[in-house]
Motif scaffolding. Structure first.
Motif, PDB file in Angstrom:
ATOM      1  N   THR A  25       0.825  -1.212   0.000  1.00 38.32           N
ATOM      2  CA  THR A  25       0.000   0.000   0.000  1.00 38.32           C
ATOM      3  C   THR A  25       0.858   1.259   0.000  1.00 38.32           C
ATOM      4  O   THR A  25       0.650   2.177  -0.797  1.00 38.32           O
ATOM      5  CB  THR A  25      -0.930   0.005   1.225  1.00 38.32           C
ATOM      6  N   ILE A  26       1.834   1.294   0.884  1.00 41.02           N
ATOM      7  CA  ILE A  26       2.677   2.486   0.998  1.00 41.02           C
ATOM      8  C   ILE A  26       3.532   2.676  -0.247  1.00 41.02           C
ATOM      9  O   ILE A  26       3.598   3.783  -0.802  1.00 41.02           O
ATOM     10  CB  ILE A  26       3.553   2.397   2.263  1.00 41.02           C
ATOM     11  N   THR A  27       4.174   1.621  -0.716  1.00 39.01           N
ATOM     12  CA  THR A  27       5.034   1.762  -1.894  1.00 39.01           C
ATOM     13  C   THR A  27       4.224   2.027  -3.157  1.00 39.01           C
ATOM     14  O   THR A  27       4.678   2.745  -4.045  1.00 39.01           O
ATOM     15  CB  THR A  27       5.918   0.526  -2.085  1.00 39.01           C
ATOM     16  N   GLY A  28       3.012   1.448  -3.248  1.00 41.28           N
ATOM     17  CA  GLY A  28       2.159   1.720  -4.400  1.00 41.28           C
ATOM     18  C   GLY A  28       1.670   3.157  -4.440  1.00 41.28           C
ATOM     19  O   GLY A  28       1.400   3.706  -5.506  1.00 41.28           O
ATOM     20  N   THR A  29       1.566   3.790  -3.292  1.00 42.30           N
ATOM     21  CA  THR A  29       1.156   5.189  -3.226  1.00 42.30           C
ATOM     22  C   THR A  29       2.325   6.120  -3.506  1.00 42.30           C
ATOM     23  O   THR A  29       2.176   7.147  -4.180  1.00 42.30           O
ATOM     24  CB  THR A  29       0.574   5.499  -1.831  1.00 42.30           C
ATOM     25  N   ILE A  30       3.498   5.771  -3.009  1.00 43.30           N
ATOM     26  CA  ILE A  30       4.673   6.635  -3.143  1.00 43.30           C
ATOM     27  C   ILE A  30       5.259   6.614  -4.560  1.00 43.30           C
ATOM     28  O   ILE A  30       5.755   7.635  -5.038  1.00 43.30           O
ATOM     29  CB  ILE A  30       5.741   6.234  -2.104  1.00 43.30           C
ATOM     30  N   SER A  31       5.180   5.485  -5.246  1.00 40.57           N
ATOM     31  CA  SER A  31       5.805   5.343  -6.566  1.00 40.57           C
ATOM     32  C   SER A  31       5.332   6.386  -7.587  1.00 40.57           C
ATOM     33  O   SER A  31       6.164   7.028  -8.234  1.00 40.57           O
ATOM     34  CB  SER A  31       5.575   3.933  -7.092  1.00 40.57           C
ATOM     35  N   PRO A  32       4.039   6.605  -7.779  1.00 38.41           N
ATOM     36  CA  PRO A  32       3.626   7.634  -8.750  1.00 38.41           C
ATOM     37  C   PRO A  32       4.022   9.048  -8.319  1.00 38.41           C
ATOM     38  O   PRO A  32       4.308   9.898  -9.168  1.00 38.41           O
ATOM     39  CB  PRO A  32       2.108   7.510  -8.813  1.00 38.41           C
ATOM     40  N   ILE A  33       4.044   9.281  -7.021  1.00 37.90           N
ATOM     41  CA  ILE A  33       4.452  10.599  -6.538  1.00 37.90           C
ATOM     42  C   ILE A  33       5.912  10.869  -6.895  1.00 37.90           C
ATOM     43  O   ILE A  33       6.270  11.959  -7.347  1.00 37.90           O
ATOM     44  CB  ILE A  33       4.228  10.709  -5.014  1.00 37.90           C
ATOM     45  N   LEU A  34       6.750   9.851  -6.719  1.00 36.38           N
ATOM     46  CA  LEU A  34       8.168  10.011  -7.061  1.00 36.38           C
ATOM     47  C   LEU A  34       8.361  10.181  -8.564  1.00 36.38           C
ATOM     48  O   LEU A  34       9.269  10.893  -8.991  1.00 36.38           O
ATOM     49  CB  LEU A  34       8.972   8.824  -6.545  1.00 36.38           C
ATOM     50  N   GLN A  35       7.537   9.542  -9.365  1.00 35.72           N
ATOM     51  CA  GLN A  35       7.625   9.717 -10.815  1.00 35.72           C
ATOM     52  C   GLN A  35       7.252  11.135 -11.220  1.00 35.72           C
ATOM     53  O   GLN A  35       7.885  11.717 -12.094  1.00 35.72           O
ATOM     54  CB  GLN A  35       6.716   8.726 -11.537  1.00 35.72           C
ATOM     55  N   VAL A  36       6.226  11.686 -10.612  1.00 36.67           N
ATOM     56  CA  VAL A  36       5.820  13.051 -10.920  1.00 36.67           C
ATOM     57  C   VAL A  36       6.916  14.035 -10.536  1.00 36.67           C
ATOM     58  O   VAL A  36       7.178  15.008 -11.243  1.00 36.67           O
ATOM     59  CB  VAL A  36       4.486  13.395 -10.212  1.00 36.67           C
ATOM     60  N   LEU A  37       7.576  13.767  -9.421  1.00 37.82           N
ATOM     61  CA  LEU A  37       8.675  14.628  -8.968  1.00 37.82           C
ATOM     62  C   LEU A  37       9.969  14.374  -9.732  1.00 37.82           C
ATOM     63  O   LEU A  37      10.981  15.011  -9.458  1.00 37.82           O
ATOM     64  CB  LEU A  37       8.912  14.432  -7.465  1.00 37.82           C
ATOM     65  N   GLN A  38       9.932  13.438 -10.673  1.00 37.86           N
ATOM     66  CA  GLN A  38      11.069  13.072 -11.525  1.00 37.86           C
ATOM     67  C   GLN A  38      12.276  12.594 -10.722  1.00 37.86           C
ATOM     68  O   GLN A  38      13.415  12.908 -11.023  1.00 37.86           O
ATOM     69  CB  GLN A  38      11.445  14.227 -12.443  1.00 37.86           C
ATOM     70  N   LEU A  39      12.013  11.805  -9.701  1.00 37.53           N
ATOM     71  CA  LEU A  39      13.056  11.153  -8.914  1.00 37.53           C
ATOM     72  C   LEU A  39      13.117   9.688  -9.347  1.00 37.53           C
ATOM     73  O   LEU A  39      12.629   8.791  -8.671  1.00 37.53           O
ATOM     74  CB  LEU A  39      12.759  11.279  -7.423  1.00 37.53           C
ATOM     75  N   GLU A  40      13.704   9.460 -10.515  1.00 37.32           N
ATOM     76  CA  GLU A  40      13.652   8.136 -11.150  1.00 37.32           C
ATOM     77  C   GLU A  40      14.369   7.053 -10.355  1.00 37.32           C
ATOM     78  O   GLU A  40      13.902   5.923 -10.280  1.00 37.32           O
ATOM     79  CB  GLU A  40      14.208   8.209 -12.572  1.00 37.32           C
ATOM     80  N   SER A  41      15.528   7.353  -9.782  1.00 37.50           N
ATOM     81  CA  SER A  41      16.251   6.315  -9.041  1.00 37.50           C
ATOM     82  C   SER A  41      15.466   5.894  -7.797  1.00 37.50           C
ATOM     83  O   SER A  41      15.391   4.708  -7.469  1.00 37.50           O
ATOM     84  CB  SER A  41      17.647   6.794  -8.654  1.00 37.50           C
ATOM     85  N   ALA A  42      14.871   6.845  -7.110  1.00 37.70           N
ATOM     86  CA  ALA A  42      14.050   6.515  -5.945  1.00 37.70           C
ATOM     87  C   ALA A  42      12.781   5.777  -6.377  1.00 37.70           C
ATOM     88  O   ALA A  42      12.339   4.836  -5.706  1.00 37.70           O
ATOM     89  CB  ALA A  42      13.693   7.783  -5.179  1.00 37.70           C
ATOM     90  N   ALA A  43      12.206   6.184  -7.501  1.00 41.73           N
ATOM     91  CA  ALA A  43      11.001   5.518  -7.999  1.00 41.73           C
ATOM     92  C   ALA A  43      11.306   4.071  -8.395  1.00 41.73           C
ATOM     93  O   ALA A  43      10.489   3.177  -8.141  1.00 41.73           O
ATOM     94  CB  ALA A  43      10.426   6.281  -9.181  1.00 41.73           C
ATOM     95  N   ASP A  44      12.466   3.822  -8.999  1.00 50.19           N
ATOM     96  CA  ASP A  44      12.859   2.454  -9.343  1.00 50.19           C
ATOM     97  C   ASP A  44      13.014   1.593  -8.091  1.00 50.19           C
ATOM     98  O   ASP A  44      12.593   0.434  -8.065  1.00 50.19           O
ATOM     99  CB  ASP A  44      14.161   2.444 -10.139  1.00 50.19           C
ATOM    100  N   PHE A  45      13.638   2.151  -7.063  1.00 50.80           N
ATOM    101  CA  PHE A  45      13.808   1.413  -5.812  1.00 50.80           C
ATOM    102  C   PHE A  45      12.459   1.076  -5.191  1.00 50.80           C
ATOM    103  O   PHE A  45      12.229  -0.051  -4.760  1.00 50.80           O
ATOM    104  CB  PHE A  45      14.655   2.230  -4.823  1.00 50.80           C
ATOM    105  N   VAL A  46      11.542   2.031  -5.184  1.00 49.61           N
ATOM    106  CA  VAL A  46      10.223   1.805  -4.595  1.00 49.61           C
ATOM    107  C   VAL A  46       9.439   0.792  -5.420  1.00 49.61           C
ATOM    108  O   VAL A  46       8.732  -0.058  -4.869  1.00 49.61           O
ATOM    109  CB  VAL A  46       9.463   3.149  -4.454  1.00 49.61           C
ATOM    110  N   ARG A  47       9.562   0.837  -6.748  1.00 45.82           N
ATOM    111  CA  ARG A  47       8.885  -0.151  -7.595  1.00 45.82           C
ATOM    112  C   ARG A  47       9.423  -1.553  -7.361  1.00 45.82           C
ATOM    113  O   ARG A  47       8.672  -2.527  -7.368  1.00 45.82           O
ATOM    114  CB  ARG A  47       9.015   0.228  -9.074  1.00 45.82           C
TER     115      ARG A  47
END
Length: 97
Positions: A25-47
């Protein structure tokens, strides 16, 4: 006596299933937010964390299958526990509490 055993299994199963579900739940919510903020490395880790690839390699199927079985077990034990209040009401009517 059987209700006590079912209640113990239900409580244990809910604790065990809570961890992966809250993680998803938490990672599924955070992943799109990180993509919008263009933090790709963090978004990859969360995915990777979301899909279970971080811990289990490519075992996303196993990760979701075990979570699904756990939820099914919670449903079955929970429905069985719903019978408890009806039995208590019958006993109260018999003994007129």
């Amino acid at each position: 006596m059987a209700n006590i055993i079912i209640r113990k299994y239900h409580r244990l199963l809910s604790i065990v299933i809570f961890i992966p579900l809250i993680l998803m739940t938490i990672t599924g919510t955070i992943s799109p937010i990180l993509q919008v903020l263009q933090l790709e490395s963090a978004a990859d880790f969360v995915r990777k964390l979301y899909s279970g690839r971080l811990f289990f390699g490519s075992a996303y199927f196993i990760y979701t299958f075990i979570s699904g079985l756990g939820l099914l077990g919670l449903l079955i034990t929970g429905l069985d526990l719903l019978k408890l209040p009806k039995q208590v009401n019958k006993i109260q009517k018999i003994f007129k509490f």
